[in-house]
Design a protein around this motif. Structure first.
Motif, PDB file in Angstrom:
ATOM      1  N   GLY A1707       1.569 -96.294-147.774  1.00  0.00           N
ATOM      2  CA  GLY A1707       2.982 -95.786-148.044  1.00  0.00           C
ATOM      3  C   GLY A1707       3.021 -94.487-147.227  1.00  0.00           C
ATOM      4  N   LEU A1708       4.160 -94.177-146.314  1.00  0.00           N
ATOM      5  CA  LEU A1708       4.134 -93.045-145.393  1.00  0.00           C
ATOM      6  C   LEU A1708       5.544 -92.634-145.132  1.00  0.00           C
ATOM      7  CD1 LEU A1708       2.527 -90.749-143.927  1.00  0.00           C
ATOM      8  CD2 LEU A1708       2.766 -92.364-141.861  1.00  0.00           C
ATOM      9  N   CYS A1709       6.228 -91.357-145.461  1.00  0.00           N
ATOM     10  CA  CYS A1709       7.286 -91.287-145.050  1.00  0.00           C
ATOM     11  C   CYS A1709       7.672 -89.645-144.798  1.00  0.00           C
ATOM     12  CB  CYS A1709       8.527 -91.872-146.107  1.00  0.00           C
ATOM     13  SG  CYS A1709       8.432 -90.877-147.621  1.00  0.00           S
ATOM     14  N   THR A1710       8.470 -89.365-143.753  1.00  0.00           N
ATOM     15  CA  THR A1710       8.604 -88.260-143.646  1.00  0.00           C
ATOM     16  C   THR A1710      10.137 -87.691-144.011  1.00  0.00           C
ATOM     17  OG1 THR A1710       9.831 -89.050-141.308  1.00  0.00           O
ATOM     18  CG2 THR A1710       7.270 -88.321-141.357  1.00  0.00           C
ATOM     19  N   HIS A1711      10.232 -86.311-144.235  1.00  0.00           N
ATOM     20  CA  HIS A1711      11.368 -85.844-144.670  1.00  0.00           C
ATOM     21  C   HIS A1711      12.477 -85.618-143.844  1.00  0.00           C
ATOM     22  CE1 HIS A1711      14.249 -82.849-146.417  1.00  0.00           C
ATOM     23  NE2 HIS A1711      13.400 -83.062-147.841  1.00  0.00           N
ATOM     24  N   PRO A1712      13.644 -86.308-144.001  1.00  0.00           N
ATOM     25  CA  PRO A1712      14.604 -86.282-142.981  1.00  0.00           C
ATOM     26  C   PRO A1712      15.069 -84.984-142.260  1.00  0.00           C
ATOM     27  CG  PRO A1712      15.635 -86.643-145.348  1.00  0.00           C
ATOM     28  CD  PRO A1712      13.990 -86.648-145.396  1.00  0.00           C
ATOM     29  N   SER A1713      14.781 -83.764-142.757  1.00  0.00           N
ATOM     30  CA  SER A1713      15.266 -82.500-142.116  1.00  0.00           C
ATOM     31  C   SER A1713      13.901 -81.645-141.985  1.00  0.00           C
ATOM     32  CB  SER A1713      16.368 -81.992-142.705  1.00  0.00           C
ATOM     33  OG  SER A1713      15.989 -81.763-144.100  1.00  0.00           O
ATOM     34  N   ARG A1714      12.912 -81.534-143.055  1.00  0.00           N
ATOM     35  CA  ARG A1714      11.913 -80.577-142.977  1.00  0.00           C
ATOM     36  C   ARG A1714      10.731 -81.342-142.433  1.00  0.00           C
ATOM     37  NH1 ARG A1714      11.353 -79.574-148.750  1.00  0.00           N
ATOM     38  NH2 ARG A1714       9.646 -78.305-148.264  1.00  0.00           N
ATOM     39  N   ASP A1715       9.461 -80.226-142.174  1.00  0.00           N
ATOM     40  CA  ASP A1715       8.213 -80.721-141.471  1.00  0.00           C
ATOM     41  C   ASP A1715       7.344 -81.073-142.741  1.00  0.00           C
ATOM     42  OD1 ASP A1715       8.953 -81.283-138.903  1.00  0.00           O
ATOM     43  OD2 ASP A1715       8.396 -79.186-138.411  1.00  0.00           O
ATOM     44  N   VAL A1716       7.970 -82.079-143.695  1.00  0.00           N
ATOM     45  CA  VAL A1716       6.890 -82.287-144.614  1.00  0.00           C
ATOM     46  C   VAL A1716       6.960 -83.745-144.609  1.00  0.00           C
ATOM     47  CG1 VAL A1716       7.157 -80.142-145.990  1.00  0.00           C
ATOM     48  CG2 VAL A1716       8.508 -82.366-146.504  1.00  0.00           C
ATOM     49  N   PHE A1717       5.856 -84.297-145.339  1.00  0.00           N
ATOM     50  CA  PHE A1717       5.759 -85.896-145.480  1.00  0.00           C
ATOM     51  C   PHE A1717       5.130 -86.178-146.612  1.00  0.00           C
ATOM     52  CE2 PHE A1717       2.273 -84.823-142.934  1.00  0.00           C
ATOM     53  CZ  PHE A1717       1.202 -85.573-143.462  1.00  0.00           C
ATOM     54  N   LEU A1718       5.308 -87.334-146.996  1.00  0.00           N
ATOM     55  CA  LEU A1718       4.652 -88.103-148.208  1.00  0.00           C
ATOM     56  C   LEU A1718       3.627 -89.187-148.073  1.00  0.00           C
ATOM     57  CD1 LEU A1718       7.847 -88.238-150.583  1.00  0.00           C
ATOM     58  CD2 LEU A1718       5.769 -86.825-151.206  1.00  0.00           C
ATOM     59  N   SER A1719       2.750 -89.371-148.815  1.00  0.00           N
ATOM     60  CA  SER A1719       1.649 -90.321-148.421  1.00  0.00           C
ATOM     61  C   SER A1719       1.591 -91.124-149.816  1.00  0.00           C
ATOM     62  CB  SER A1719       0.512 -90.004-147.841  1.00  0.00           C
ATOM     63  OG  SER A1719      -0.121 -89.051-148.807  1.00  0.00           O
ATOM     64  N   ALA A1720       1.396 -92.312-149.845  1.00  0.00           N
ATOM     65  CA  ALA A1720       1.071 -93.228-151.131  1.00  0.00           C
ATOM     66  C   ALA A1720      -0.096 -94.141-150.788  1.00  0.00           C
ATOM     67  CB  ALA A1720       2.185 -93.948-151.712  1.00  0.00           C
ATOM     68  N   TRP A1729       2.631 -83.342-148.398  1.00  0.00           N
ATOM     69  CA  TRP A1729       1.972 -82.393-147.217  1.00  0.00           C
ATOM     70  C   TRP A1729       2.841 -81.552-146.393  1.00  0.00           C
ATOM     71  CZ3 TRP A1729      -3.214 -83.415-147.746  1.00  0.00           C
ATOM     72  CH2 TRP A1729      -3.895 -84.894-148.276  1.00  0.00           C
ATOM     73  N   ASP A1730       2.499 -80.448-145.976  1.00  0.00           N
ATOM     74  CA  ASP A1730       3.418 -79.562-145.385  1.00  0.00           C
ATOM     75  C   ASP A1730       2.431 -79.355-144.186  1.00  0.00           C
ATOM     76  OD1 ASP A1730       4.577 -77.298-144.190  1.00  0.00           O
ATOM     77  OD2 ASP A1730       5.161 -76.678-146.282  1.00  0.00           O
ATOM     78  N   ILE A1731       3.263 -79.715-142.889  1.00  0.00           N
ATOM     79  CA  ILE A1731       2.508 -79.496-141.577  1.00  0.00           C
ATOM     80  C   ILE A1731       2.362 -78.126-141.143  1.00  0.00           C
ATOM     81  CG2 ILE A1731       2.726 -80.031-139.401  1.00  0.00           C
ATOM     82  CD1 ILE A1731       4.136 -82.566-140.214  1.00  0.00           C
ATOM     83  N   PRO A1732       3.371 -77.200-141.302  1.00  0.00           N
ATOM     84  CA  PRO A1732       3.263 -75.720-140.950  1.00  0.00           C
ATOM     85  C   PRO A1732       2.463 -75.052-141.643  1.00  0.00           C
ATOM     86  CG  PRO A1732       5.522 -76.407-141.082  1.00  0.00           C
ATOM     87  CD  PRO A1732       4.789 -77.499-141.424  1.00  0.00           C
TER      88      PRO A1732
END
Length: 1977
Positions: A1707-1720, A1729-1732
């Motif tokens: 599972g992987l999805c990225t936030h519609p407006s921020r540089d964060v994403f989720l993994s399952a 996870w927070d990229i910056p």
């Protein structure tokens, strides 16, 4: 009697006509001296055009096919064809070999090239892999080797502007190679759209990574880096064969016959068209159909050399380029057969299949006439007056020409088959023409060649003919080997041989007949001699054969197998040979090589003067090795030498075979092994003294050491004997017979060589008895001679293989410097020249050879001796050319260089040993005399005869006979040391008295052994026909000896010790007085040997005598009568024992039967096994029965237990077996395979063992090694620890080494190679790029030309419409979330004093800066990294080594490799390709940082040591049959390391290039058993700590277990780390966190006290896989993919790295407006996870594996799909569950919110998609589902208006449904008009281009189109991320690929605004974040 020696005259090569242009290219150059170098056949030619002279290089033994010129243009490298082809580097000025490079290529060497400095040479082989090899050519060493290509390689070149880069090209490819370490890594050239993929024939490199290459179609392809930059079309009309770069520019030559010159930027300068020349073969024929073809060009200044296909060389002067000079011509095409010489002038005529006839001037060395015929020419003849030239053709016709103007006289065709031979009669009247139609036609010359006769006797084709001097007879030879005679000119056959008696022949060119019998080998009936020509005046005969040899014989030579001189040069068959008219020259012509060789004949009187000229001669003129006639003048061979030459030392079983044999047997015996086995005995034995010296088949093996001790060898033991104390010390490193011994010039080290399948040489220190170096891997069967160089740095060894290979070593490094086949005959001695260490001599049976080193080879020349003698010994004299050798006839030969100056008679019989002194020599011979000589062998100064009379009183024994044969002599300490054939070592005082120091039995097996009942004595009897009594007490001497009529096999003392019974081999036995050895009685009742003999106990009343004819006779000793016979045995008797009462005999036979007989009558009894044990036996020497069952080894099929003896206290049973092992068992040894202690000293079978009367000593005798060994019995308490060399037992105890799930997983994991990975999903159906597409409506042409329809909608809704859309050009790796902790260990380290840490995941190594949390990456690995280590030495800061997975170790780019690199700059320092197939699982640097140790995952678990800076492999050895987990160097050592693994711990030492190892010995601690060892750490004083699977830590001193730290952890101890600064040890294990304990502990130096740390991870069980200690901090890597820093003082934990612990991450999805994403992932967690910020913000434990995840369009909700079919919706803000539902039983594959946030779609493996309406609240009732889905759902995408959904399924089908009705839409027109909100499907016409060609077994797994709609990114089973343009409609579209992940990418997404790409890994459980680089426009 004809002289049987080779003729004294000889031939010298004077000129070669021709040049090899066919099948070769780039083989013609100017040398620095402006000479021309090229090759023809097997000869390298250096041609001086100004002086018109040729020099020849004759070092090859087959066709040369490649040539390269050194950049300084003096040295030349040439490569040849052949089964074992080699490369010679030679000097074009002196034409001498500089280096030989061999043992890598097979078939042939196709190309060669030197690098810019000329240090390295690259070669390409002709084998199936077209192997490429890079050499350090001066040292003859291979630097790197790699498979080149699957198809032929035509050219290879070094990039002269970039170091260590090469380019190769060939059939349909060009490859750019980089050389790093020992790895050659290729990148294929990308032809791209610029040019067609085609065959590239030649190359030249230029500046700035530009490479020019010539292609098959005549274009020039220009490369920049690996990409095709541009093409220069039509540079030549067809293929460009040659390209040559010089200062001015480039010259190219092509098949079109043109040479073009280009400037440095490849702009054309000019063309030279050779087709327009008026010279040359093709032009004269007017045949430019095939045209003249240029094969080689060389441009130097204003001269250009051109070589053509037609064996011609042109020289062109640039400013006068229309006038090329033809400077060399030869025949071409087909074969060359015709040769005739002019009868009065120095001319030779040749004719060939190229249809030309040519006339050569032998004085001017030039072609003077040429004429082209219509047919191929097969033979030629010149009439006696020299006017006519007759040519026989292939079509059966013949033509006669006038010689002066080549005009035709007549052309006649009477036959259809080829004319093979024609000859004019001596009177010039007739011409005889022999054809392949089995007949000879005779034509009259004056009658204009009218046919006048025909000879019809043959039934096969005619091969040779000769006329008689009176022209009346003709003799012919035919193909069936018949010789016939005809009367001329009628052609009637002569059958009456009488009339031929007086015929004299005008010429002799026939190969059959009594005069030429000797040209044929003795026992062969092959017709491989093609041509003969007799020179009557000089009485010599020249022959030419199929093997390219020209030979000179004496004429006539009547007896088969005559001696000859042979000359190499022609490569394959020589078709013809003729003397010139005045016998000055011999002309020979080669069939396939088209060449004409002209040899100068040097008659006898001249050849004496010629000896010192012509340097090349010596190579070619080898004095006939093969000639094998029984020379009458060779003396009888001496019997001793005869015996010795026949010894092969072959064994049925070598000790090296035991491990495999055991493995095979183990399988059978698994079951018994599980039972509890008897423990090994507590006491041990230690070798104390050996009686014996190996003199009977070895020579010069006895020396004084520095300290005045004596060193020699016997059996498998090196002995250092102290004559003052009469003690011996032993070197026990060998495991089989030692055959030779040499001493270092400083007399402190000794080299010994042994028998073995892969036999080894050990160099050891005579003081410490430790091996300094072991040399292996070069000799088969054994090593028979050794010598040190005068500086002690080199060692030479000779093997026992058929070629008696010579190897020259740098022994300290263990490096092989050079090797060569020595001789077919046995070599007895080798000596290195003391003044020039590059020279050496070998001497042996019928030869003496002088060698010098050339690179990796040796060049040898035979000594010129007249008759060949066998040499037994040799030494160098007082200058480098003087050599003295001793022969088998008693002479001393005195040599200067290779010439025998004179001989001196020295001994009667062979001279076996000689020794050089400061001012003279000492020799010893078979006559038993030691002679001292002056320094020129003029005078004999003194002789010493070895006689009993002069034996000094202090001798330790008795001389058996006077004047024993002397085998070794050495001087020192005022004495002469002498070793004899009878096994005695004597010391001769200069004044005369002789002391005997050591002695043993002579040759013949020793079987009989008896120990005295109450004195420390023993008796032995042997096949050498002696009976001997030995003193076992400190005096260690032979007390008495008696010669017997026959050899004996057994003996026995009477119970009172007064009498001694001896059984002899003829069936008799005697009883002698034990003191005087005089006969008391003797009997002879049996025919076969007596095999055992025993007195009954007590009074010794009876004597039992067992014989080989299966009877035991019982005698009454008092009455001397036979009283009983025991019958009933089926085979011969092997062992006998009496019981205590003297009433019962126990008997063993060879058929493994055990019988009991009653004494004295001999009645047979049957006694049940249970009773046998109760009987009280007087002695026990039997090997059968339940009480000794455990003594038989696992491999009892191969080896027998030959002897046994029970100690008198009945505790310990000693056995001897066929493999030379002495073993001790606890008695009784019941059950199978008891444990034991074993000792190696005897070489082959141990024939007997006996305990002394008080059990203090054990005496053993060896069969083949004739020694008597005395072992001291050491009881338990007294034994110091050091002596434990016994390997404990054959079968490791099968108690499993413990169990742990993590360990099992790590052991059983099979690492996938990315390139071979297969489908992750179980797909079905046809792959998209293979599906046949139906044309869509618009393609069918139904749309009007101008479309009035609405414009086609966007495929994809674009989310950043406001900005200018820019495509993405590139991805750069920015972050990696993950760490490989689950199956790798010790892979996290501090760098830069703790500022950075380094670790790895997938195929990426990551350096993380702890202050900025920035990551940097090392990305050079092509596959998963498995291990990592850092170099601790301050000289190599931040040097890291990482090892990776790979497939088979064939050194190709996919082989496993180790990269050594700089952690800060990420620069690769070295790449080591390994033969560890499957992968490298452990790496470790040595203390100095220069060596690297690696362990493989291959089945043998190989351990290898590298010099990583050079990429050189130092040593390699099989590690263990099961997995080795870790091997580490001791932190203070470069030579000692320890490996641990499954039930394995081994302590290794590097000696030279050999790895020696000892198993850990556990027996010192009660009930310790071998467990699986997981980790290792080190302490001071040679302490080693190993962590085990049970949580204990074992403490070892050297290799002995001294203590166990019980339960250091409650679970396995996975990792340990030693800090060098304070010696504290960190351990990490698997443990539940509790108050006292944790999975991490810090211990003191002794591992006594510890402090535990708790890792605050919240896990139930912590499992630490890696620890490292920095300044006050401990770095920990866990199985759960966390890296934690723990403070030592405050125990505070700081988690630095997080990752998923189990994969895949679906599972992987990225936030519609921020540089964060989720993994399952499978581990049941969802992580944010927070990229910056570069970190994990949060994690939720779901308790079940998660499979899919998605954000809602606003980013306020998250939907998670689980593996069990449930799905959950969370609110992002509070992480509360908003709703959950489970409508399906199997995994949810994808889950999606519709863009209007109304619907949730859930796709599952059950081939269904469910729709839920979220507006109805959290109870989540299913409102509809999509039906008829053919397979599981992979990806789903909503349309922008939320009305449609597209699915990709496991059947490679893409479906579109309506939402929410679930109705399928099938009309293509409708589908084409939908705009999608997202695109993650891998199927559909829009993305057909993302499927690549090589996806037969693997798939594209995931994809995602960028928000701008311009790019699509994909992930596949190979772990690649690829970036394409979208839409991607063309198949196999262009793309960029990005590596880093392991196999199987599971998901991939763009973040908002296309700033980043996130990819999720399957196998590697890691998340990669890539930064997108947008293009500028």
């Amino acid at each position: 009697m004809a002289d049987r020696t080779a003729p004294n005259c000889h031939l010298r090569l004077e000129w070669v006509y021709g040049y090899r242009g066919h099948q070769c290219r780039n083989n013609l150059y100017y040398t620095a001296a402006k000479e021309i170098v090229y090759f023809v056949a097997g000869v390298g030619v250096v041609y001086n055009t100004r002086e018109h002279k040729q020099k020849f290089y004759l070092g090859h033994n087959d066709d040369i096919i490649s040539l390269a010129l050194h950049p300084e243009r003096v040295l030349v490298a040439t490569g040849q064809v052949g089964k074992e082809p080699y490369i010679c580097v030679w000097d074009s000025y002196t034409v001498q070999t500089v280096s030989i490079l061999k043992d890598v290529h097979t078939h042939g060497i196709a190309c060669l090239a030197f690098d810019l400095e000329g240090q390295c040479l690259v070669s390409v082989g002709l084998d199936s892999k077209n192997t490429i090899c890079v050499w350090d050519w001066r040292r003859g060493k291979v630097l790197a080797v790699a498979p080149g290509h699957t198809d032929r390689i035509f050219d290879i070149s070094w990039d002269l502007y970039q170091p260590s880069k090469l380019v190769s090209c060939g059939v349909k490819h060009i490859k750019f190679w980089s050389l790093c370490g020992n790895a050659l890594t290729p990148k294929r050239g990308v032809f791209g759209k610029t040019g067609d993929l085609q065959t590239i024939l030649c190359l030249a490199c230029a500046k700035d990574e530009i490479t020019y290459s010539g292609a098959l179609n005549g274009d020039i392809y220009v490369w920049k880096g690996i990409n095709l930059l541009r093409t220069i079309q039509g540079a030549h009309g067809s293929g460009i064969f040659s390209m040559n770069a010089c200062e001015e520019g480039f010259a190219t030559g092509g098949r079109d016959g043109c040479v073009r010159l280009w400037d440095l930027n490849f702009k054309p300068i000019t063309v030279i068209d050779l087709r327009e020349t008026d010279q040359g073969y093709k032009v004269a024929r007017g045949e430019n159909s095939r045209g003249l073809s240029v094969r080689s060009v060389c441009w130097r200044g204003d001269h250009i050399l051109v070589g053509t296909q037609d064996s011609e060389i042109f020289e062109v002067v640039v400013h006068d380029r229309n006038k090329p000079f033809l400077i060399m011509q030869g025949h071409c095409e087909g074969e060359l057969w015709a040769l005739a010489v002019h009868p009065t002038k120095p001319l030779a005529m040749t004719g060939s299949d190229d249809r030309s006839v040519r006339i050569w001037s032998l004085i001017d060395h030039a072609l003077i006439a040429r004429c082209n015929m219509e047919e191929p020419i097969r033979c030629a003849a010149v009439s006696t007056d020299g006017i006519h030239l007759a040519l026989g053709m292939k079509d059966g016709s013949f033509t006669v020409l006038r010689v002066r103007d080549m005009t035709e006289v007549v052309h006649i065709k009477d036959r259809k088959e080829a004319i093979h031979e024609l000859k004019y009669s001596p009177d010039g009247a007739h011409l005889a023409v022999g054809s392949n139609e089995n007949s000879v036609d005779v034509y009259g010359v004056v009658q204009r060649y009218k046919k006048v006769g025909e000879c019809m006797g043959s039934n096969s084709f005619i091969t040779h003919m000769d006329w008689s001097t009176d022209s009346k007879y003709l003799q012919t030879n035919d193909g069936s080997g018949r010789r016939l005679f005809y009367r001329m000119p009628s052609g009637k056959e002569v059958t009456n041989r009488e009339e031929l008696k007086l015929v004299q022949w005008a010429s002799w060119t026939c190969v059959l007949g009594p005069e030429v019998n000797g040209i044929w080998p003795k026992y062969s009936d092959i017709n491989d001699i093609n041509s003969v020509d007799g020179n009557f005046s000089n009485q010599v005969l020249v022959t030419a054969d199929d093997y390219g040899l020209v030979k000179l014989f004496r004429y006539p030579c009547i007896k088969k197998g005559a001696k000859f001189k042979k000359y190499l040069g022609h490569s394959a068959h020589i078709t013809n040979a003729r003397w010139s008219h005045d016998y000055q020259w011999v002309i020979t012509i080669g069939g396939a090589d088209h060449s004409v060789f002209q040899w100068k004949f040097v008659p006898e009187r001249k050849s004496k003067e010629a000896l010192h000229i012509a340097p090349q001669e010596t190579l070619a003129d080898s004095n006939s090795e093969e000639s094998d006639s029984d020379q009458s003048d060779v003396p009888e061979m001496d019997s001793e030498i005869e015996q010795e030459t026949q010894l092969t030392y072959r064994r049925q079983v070598y000790k090296e075979d035991l491990p495999q044999l055991k493995e095979q047997c183990k399988v059978k015996h698994r079951a018994t092994a599980m039972k509890k086995r008897e423990r090994a005995p507590a006491s041990g034995i230690k070798l104390h003294f050996i009686h014996g010296y190996r003199g009977y088949d070895c020579r010069s093996n006895l020396f004084y050491t520095q300290t005045g001790e004596i060193v020699y060898h016997v059996a498998a033991v090196g002995v250092v004997y102290n004559r003052q104390q009469n003690t011996q010390r032993f070197y026990m490193g060998h495991d089989d017979d030692i055959l030779c011994l040499a001493i270092h010039p400083l007399k402190d080290f000794v080299a010994t060589g042994q028998v073995g399948r892969d036999s080894s040489v050990h160099i050891w220190d005579t003081e410490t008895l430790k091996p300094m170096s072991v040399l292996k891997g070069s000799h088969q069967l054994g090593v028979c001679a050794l010598d040190f160089s005068a500086d002690g740095k080199r060692l030479v060894s000779i093997g026992l293989d058929d070629n008696h290979t010579i190897v020259l070593w740098d022994w300290k490094k263990g490096e092989k410097l050079s090797a060569m086949r020595g001789s077919k005959d046995k070599i007895f001695v080798v000596k290195i020249n003391p003044y020039v260490p590059d020279k050496l001599i070998t001497a042996g049976v019928k030869h003496m050879k002088f060698w010098h080193k050339a690179g990796g080879g040796l060049i040898g020349r035979k000594g010129n001796m007249g008759k060949t003698e066998t040499m037994m010994c040799a030494v160098y004299g007082w200058s480098e050319e003087m050599v003295f050798s001793g022969t088998c006839s008693g002479d001393i030969c005195i040599w200067r260089d290779m010439f025998l100056m004179k001989t001196v008679k020295a001994h009667d019989g062979p001279v076996f040993s000689m020794h050089a002194l400061e001012k003279g020599f000492v020799t010893g011979g078979k006559d038993g005399i030691v002679a001292l000589w002056d320094d020129t062998f003029e005078r004999c100064l003194k002789t010493y005869a070895i006689k009993r009379a002069v034996l000094a009183p202090g001798s330790k024994g008795l001389l058996l006979e006077d004047n024993p044969s002397i085998r070794a002599i050495s001087l020192g300490h005022g004495h002469i040391l002498v070793g004899t054939k009878n096994g005695e070592i004597l010391e001769v005082d200069k004044s005369g008295p002789i002391t005997l120091l050591v002695q043993g039995h002579m040759e013949g097996e020793v079987w009989g052994l008896a120990s005295h009942p109450h004195l420390p004595l023993c008796a032995t009897v042997s096949d050498d026909k002696t009976l001997r009594i030995w003193d076992l007490s400190p005096s260690h001497c032979m007390l008495a000896v008696r010669k017997l009529r026959k050899g004996g096999r057994c003996c026995c003392f009477s119970p009172d010790g007064k009498a001694l019974a001896v059984g002899l081999n003829d069936g008799s036995f005697i009883i002698v007085n034990a003191d005087t050895l005089e006969d008391l009685v003797s009997f002879h009742h049996r025919k076969d040997a007596i095999s055992d003999i025993r007195f009954s106990p007590g009074a010794g009343k009876y004597l039992a005598v067992a014989s080989a004819d299966s009877f035991v006779d019982i005698y009454n000793v008092m009455s001397s009568k036979r009283v009983g016979v025991c019958k009933g045995c089926l085979s011969y008797i092997t062992h006998l024992d009496w019981d205590k009462r003297g009433k019962l005999l126990q008997v063993n036979t060879a058929a493994k039967e055990q019988f009991f007989f009653e004494a004295p009558r001999g009645k047979r009894q049957t006694i049940p096994a249970s009773e046998v044990e109760k009987i009280d036996w007087c002695t026990w020497t039997c090997v059968l029965g339940p009480s000794v069952e455990g003594t038989w080894p696992v491999i009892s099929e191969v080896t027998e237990v030959t002897a046994a003896c029970l100690s008198n206290d009945r505790q310990v049973l000693a056995t001897g077996d066929d493999l030379g092992y002495v073993k001790l068992f606890r008695y009784p040894a019941k059950g199978k395979y008891a444990k034991f202690k074993r000792y190696v000293a005897h070489s082959t079978h141990v024939t007997n063992v006996r305990w002394s009367h008080n059990d203090s000593l054990l005496v053993t005798v060896g069969g083949g090694d004739t020694c008597l060994m005395i072992w001291a019995h050491e009881l338990e308490g007294l034994r110091e620890f050091k002596q434990c060399d016994s390997e404990e037992s054959d079968i490791e105890s099968e108690d499993d080494g413990g169990y742990d799930s993590d360990v099992t997983r790590e052991n059983e994991i099979s690492y996938t190679i990315k390139a071979l990975s297969t489908n992750m999903r179980a797909m079905t159906g046809v792959k998209p790029h293979l599906q046949l597409k139906e044309p869509s409506v618009d393609e069918r042409g139904s749309r009007p030309p101008v479309s009035r329809a609405l414009p086609q909608p966007e495929k994809l809704q674009t989310n950043n419409v406001g900005k200018k859309k820019r495509p993405i050009e590139d991805l750069v790796l920015e972050l990696v979330f993950g760490y490989r902790g689950s199956d790798c260990r010790n892979n996290v380290h501090y760098l830069n004093e703790g500022a950075d840490i380094i670790y790895h995941t997938a195929s990426v190594a990551i350096v993380l800066n702890l202050t900025t949390s920035c990551q940097s990456f090392y990305l050079e690995h092509s596959d998963d990294i498995l291990c990592l280590t850092i170099n601790q030495h301050p000289k190599f800061p931040n040097v890291v080594a990482t090892g990776q997975v790979g497939d088979a170790g064939d050194m190709a780019a996919t082989s496993p490799s180790i990269h050594v690199w700089d952690a800060m700059t990420k620069q690769t320092l070295s790449v080591l390709r390994c033969f560890h197939s499957s992968g490298v699982c452990s790496v470790s640097f040595s203390a100095t940082g220069k060596l690297l140790l690696s362990v493989g995952l291959d089945p043998e678990h190989t351990v290898t040591i590298w010099k990583w800076q050079e990429g050189a492999k130092v040593a390699s050895r099989v590690g263990h049959s099961q997995r080795i987990f870790v091997a580490e160097f001791r932190p203070d050592s470069d030579t000692h390391f320890v490996s641990v693994g499954i039930k394995h711990v081994r302590f290794w030492t590097l000696a030279g290039r050999a790895l020696l190892s000892k198993k850990g010995v556990l027996s010192s601690i009660e009930d310790a058993r071998m467990q699986t060892m997981l980790s290792v750490a080190f302490g001071a004083n040679n302490l080693t700590f190993t962590g085990t699977i049970s949580g204990d830590v074992c403490v070892w001193k050297e290799h002995i277990l001294v203590r166990i730290v019980a339960k250091a952890h409650t679970g396995p101890v996975f990792t340990m780390y030693t800090t060098l600064r304070d010696g504290l040890i960190v351990t990490g294990g698997k443990e539940r966190p509790s108050k006292e304990g944790g999975a991490l502990k810090l211990w003191d130096q002794e591992l006594k006290r510890c402090r535990a740390f708790r890792l605050e991870t919240g896990q139930i069980i912590d499992c630490v896989r890696s620890v490292c200690r920095g300044k006050g901090k401990i770095l920990v890597g866990t199985r759960n993919a966390e890296i934690i820093e723990v403070g030592e003082k405050n125990a505070a934990c700081n988690i630095l790295v997080n990752g998923h612990m189990d994969g895949p991450i679906w599972g992987l999805c990225t936030h519609p407006s921020r540089d964060v994403f989720l993994s399952a992932a499978e581990d049941g967690t969802v992580r944010l996870w927070d990229i910056p910020e570069k970190k994990m913000l949060n994690k939720v434990n779901l308790g079940h594996p998660a499979h899919a995840i998605s954000y809602s369009p606003e980013g306020d909700m998250v939907a998670i799909g689980m593996k069990n079919g449930e799905f959950i919706i969370l609110l992002v803000a509070s992480l509360k569950i908003w709703g959950k539902k489970r409508d399906r039983r199997s995994a949810i594959q994808d889950i999606r919110f519709s863009p209007n946030s109304r619907y949730l779609a859930v796709g599952s493996t059950e081939c269904a998609v469910d729709f839920y309406d979220l507006t109805l609240g959290p109870q989540l009732n299913r409102i509809n589902c999509c039906r008829d889905i053919p397979s599981f759902v992979m990806q789903m995408d909503f349309s922008a208006d939320s009305n449609h959904i597209q699915l990709s399924t496991g059947a490679y089908k893409r479906l579109v449904y309506e939402v929410p009705s679930g109705k399928q839409i099938t009309e293509q027109f409708h589908i084409d008009r939908i705009t999608w909100a997202t695109w993650t499907s891998v199927l559909g016409d829009e993305v057909i281009g993302i499927w690549s060609r090589n996806t037969e077994k693997a798939d594209v797994i995931c994809a995602c189109v960028s928000h701008s709609g311009l790019n699509i990114i994909t992930g596949d089973d190979f772990g690649m991320v690829k970036l394409f343009d979208f839409p991607c409609l063309e198949k196999f579209a262009k793309h960029k690929r990005f590596l880093g992940h392991s196999a199987h990418l599971t998901n991939i997404r763009f973040t908002n605004g296309d700033r980043f790409v996130v990819s999720a890994g399957g196998d590697d459980r890691s998340l990669f974040v890539w930064r997108c680089v947008h293009s500028l426009h």
